[in-house]
Design an enzyme around this catalytic site. Structure first.
Site, PDB file in Angstrom:
ATOM      1  N   GLU A  26      10.864  45.117  93.872  1.00 16.60           N
ATOM      2  CA  GLU A  26       9.622  44.682  93.762  1.00 16.60           C
ATOM      3  C   GLU A  26       9.358  43.033  94.219  1.00 16.60           C
ATOM      4  OE1 GLU A  26       8.330  44.843  89.721  1.00 16.60           O
ATOM      5  OE2 GLU A  26       8.485  47.031  89.749  1.00 16.60           O
ATOM      6  N   GLU A  47       9.715  53.894  90.633  1.00 13.93           N
ATOM      7  CA  GLU A  47       9.750  53.446  89.335  1.00 13.93           C
ATOM      8  C   GLU A  47       8.249  53.352  88.617  1.00 13.93           C
ATOM      9  OE1 GLU A  47      11.981  49.207  88.518  1.00 13.93           O
ATOM     10  OE2 GLU A  47       9.974  49.180  87.329  1.00 13.93           O
TER      11      GLU A  47
HETATM   12  C1  IDC Z   1      12.343  44.934  82.735  1.00  8.92           C
HETATM   13  C2  IDC Z   1      13.059  45.575  81.475  1.00  8.92           C
HETATM   14  C3  IDC Z   1      13.545  44.601  80.566  1.00  8.92           C
HETATM   15  C4  IDC Z   1      14.329  43.597  81.230  1.00  8.92           C
HETATM   16  C5  IDC Z   1      13.341  42.916  82.357  1.00  8.92           C
HETATM   17  C6  IDC Z   1      14.025  41.906  82.996  1.00  8.92           C
HETATM   18  O1  IDC Z   1      12.629  46.870  81.084  1.00  8.92           O
HETATM   19  O2  IDC Z   1      14.404  45.168  79.487  1.00  8.92           O
HETATM   20  O3  IDC Z   1      14.319  42.467  80.376  1.00  8.92           O
HETATM   21  O4  IDC Z   1      13.166  44.256  83.243  1.00  8.92           O
HETATM   22  O5  IDC Z   1      15.166  42.424  83.665  1.00  8.92           O
HETATM   23  C7  IDC Z   1       9.289  46.324  86.614  1.00  8.92           C
HETATM   24  C8  IDC Z   1      10.898  46.192  86.876  1.00  8.92           C
HETATM   25  C9  IDC Z   1      11.650  46.241  85.906  1.00  8.92           C
HETATM   26  C10 IDC Z   1      11.234  45.658  84.806  1.00  8.92           C
HETATM   27  C11 IDC Z   1      10.025  46.653  84.251  1.00  8.92           C
HETATM   28  C12 IDC Z   1       9.398  46.313  83.069  1.00  8.92           C
HETATM   29  O6  IDC Z   1      11.197  46.683  88.457  1.00  8.92           O
HETATM   30  O7  IDC Z   1      13.152  45.813  86.404  1.00  8.92           O
HETATM   31  O8  IDC Z   1      12.254  46.106  83.792  1.00  8.92           O
HETATM   32  N1  IDC Z   1       9.042  46.465  85.365  1.00  8.92           N
HETATM   33  O9  IDC Z   1       9.014  45.122  82.870  1.00  8.92           O
HETATM   34  N2  IDC Z   1       8.221  46.080  87.308  1.00  8.92           N
HETATM   35  C13 IDC Z   1       7.452  46.152  86.701  1.00  8.92           C
HETATM   36  C14 IDC Z   1       7.687  46.488  85.313  1.00  8.92           C
END
Ligand code: IDC
Length: 504
Positions: free
Chosen positions: A342, A431
């Site tokens: 992303e 995702e």
């Molecule tokens: C989130 C995880 C969370 C973690 C965070 C930072 O759910 O536990 O603390 O990342 O590492 C994304 C990302 C994905 C995110 C997820 C939710 O690709 O890594 O995971 N998210 O925030 N993009 C949109 C949402």
């Protein structure tokens, strides 16, 4: 004089003959004598016994030797379910995978020397003669050292009894070899298993997703399988491998395939060293790819740009990472490369992401000329409409990422998706969640259902975030530390929803 010549002659001939016979017996004798499999031998334990010859019994057999004895064995793993190397010795407590099932390895010896290995008499001798802990000798190591700590003690005895309980209760009172199951060729194939294993275009065994659909290609906006039929990948993404590596295990992959109906997994390798990227984690990816291949699942290797916003920030490590991966997996039919999860922040398609993607694709294509590559898009992989105006040209099998979190992203993001599809841009939802964009907060089940219907109608592949028990609503597991075999109660609300979504 004649006599002496005759004697010398006889000695020489005898010597040659002896050498010949010894040689022959080494060459013909496989040191692994017999391998037998038992389902549910003790409380739900699948057990495999390996009979070794006398020479081998004191050193154990290597993975290679065991695999050569039975070509239907898919793999051999240690007690932590890490795949053994060919030269590693197979020990009690390891697992042999055959027919997609793991069998606990129990190596016994012929303790009472009656010619039968591991029969009940052997066990009784061990049980009656040895109580309390003591060092074991080489044969006993294999006969009785069931917890594999080189000490024969009550733990071993308890394990033995447990394993044998199944036998005793089922009236198989004497020799083990009466209760075993044999794995006949059951996939209708006439080809020899194990043949051409590392070749490109290999035939995969069984009726797993990979065996049925084989090598994938992108045609128009669709993924098509080896027969040219439209195919949709559906599965789960791991959480960050640095935090939750335990879910990358063979049983979990097989379990989710059989019980949940997934056909793909995504391995999220966070790219920012400040949040945990290290080259040591490559091993977890390697394990994941092998487990996926063994389970006949597709696998996405995800270079998880997030806090590092611009994919160019760590471009050099990205190139190194994908060079290493493509060298290893160029002949695998099940591997998909996702080169930047992303991109976000002050990052633009034309200026930043597209040049990065072109460079990465060039590097990947130098080694792997046809695997699907998925390219991230601006604004946390939402602006697929922007990319549709200027896609990457000159390569086949390129797709673009769209991510959504149904609690935050709704109709306006589906509009962007429609725009991209109308311009023939192939999209992969590598995702998504039905929580809000933080990965937490209330779920929007209704919006999630609208999304899934929309994706299914358009044959867009999707992978759900995330396979962990993290304390957040997007985690699929709840109140459990189990790494496979989860009950319905051990699924989060999103986990339960996902199982329904996978059935639609
Ligand atoms: C989130 C995880 C969370 C973690 C965070 C930072 O759910 O536990 O603390 O990342 O590492 C994304 C990302 C994905 C995110 C997820 C939710 O690709 O890594 O995971 N998210 O925030 N993009 C949109 C949402």
């Amino acid at each position: 004089m004649k006599k002496i010549i005759a004697i010398v002659f006889i000695i020489i001939v005898t010597l040659f003959l002896t050498l010949f016979i010894i040689n022959k017996s080494f060459a013909l004798d496989n040191n692994v004598k017999d391998i037998k499999y038992y389902n549910n031998l003790a409380e739900n334990e699948n057990v495999v016994t390996i009979l070794l010859d006398e020479k081998t019994v004191s050193r154990k057999a290597t993975k290679k030797e065991v695999m050569e004895h039975d070509s239907k064995i898919q793999n051999i793993k240690d007690s932590n379910k890490n795949i053994l190397k060919d030269t590693d010795l197979v020990k009690t407590g390891d697992y042999i995978t055959i027919n997609d099932t793991d069998y606990l390895v129990v190596l016994y010896g012929d303790v009472n020397k009656d010619g039968y290995i591991s029969d009940i008499d052997d066990i009784m001798i061990v049980k009656n003669n040895y109580s309390g802990a003591r060092e074991v000798d080489n044969i006993e190591k294999l006969s009785a050292n069931l917890v594999n700590d080189d000490v024969l003690d009550n733990q071993d005895i308890a394990r033995m009894i447990k394993i044998y309980l199944g036998l005793l209760n089922s009236n198989l009172t004497t020799k083990i070899p009466e209760g075993y199951i044999s794995f006949e060729e059951d996939n209708g194939g006439t080809e020899e298993p194990g043949k051409d294993d590392e070749q490109q275009g290999e035939e995969h065994q069984g009726n797993t997703p990979l065996a049925v659909h084989g090598k994938l290609n992108v045609v128009g906006t669709n993924i098509v399988d080896k027969n040219g039929a439209i195919f949709q990948l559906k599965g789960v993404s791991t959480h960050g491998l640095q935090w939750f590596p335990q879910y990358v295990n063979q049983e979990a992959f097989v379990y989710m395939r059989d019980e949940w109906g997934i056909n793909a997994v995504r391995l999220a390798m966070y790219s920012d060293p400040n949040v945990g990227y290290t080259t040591a984690l490559h091993q977890v990816v390697d394990n994941g790819v092998e487990y996926a291949k063994n389970a006949g699942l597709y696998v996405i290797i995800d270079w998880h740009i997030l806090s590092d916003g611009n994919p160019n920030t760590y471009k050099d490590s990205a190139i190194k990472f994908f060079k290493e991966m493509t060298e290893k997996y160029k002949d695998y039919d099940n591997v998909i490369y996702e080169i930047c999860n992303e991109p976000n922040g002050d990052v633009q398609w034309e200026r930043d992401i597209k040049p990065y993607a072109q460079e990465l694709i060039r590097e990947i294509r130098n080694i792997d000329n046809d695997a699907i590559i998925v390219v991230g898009t601006p604004t946390w992989s939402q602006d697929v409409d922007v990319v549709a105006q200027s896609p990457i040209t000159g390569y086949d099998n390129i797709m673009y990422t769209l991510h959504f979190y149904a609690g935050t992203h709704k109709e306006y993001l589906r509009q962007k998706l429609s725009t991209a599809l109308n311009s023939s841009l192939p999209i992969f939802v590598t995702e998504f969640g039905i929580s809000d964009a933080s990965g937490n907060g209330a779920l929007d089940i209704n919006e999630g259902n609208i999304w899934i219907d929309f994706l299914n109608q358009n044959n867009i592949s999707w992978m759900c975030w995330n396979l962990s028990n993290n304390n957040e609503s997007s985690a699929l597991l709840k109140n459990t530390n189990k790494v496979t075999g989860w009950t319905n109660e051990e699924l989060s609300e999103q986990g339960k929803w996902l199982l329904d979504a996978l059935k639609r």
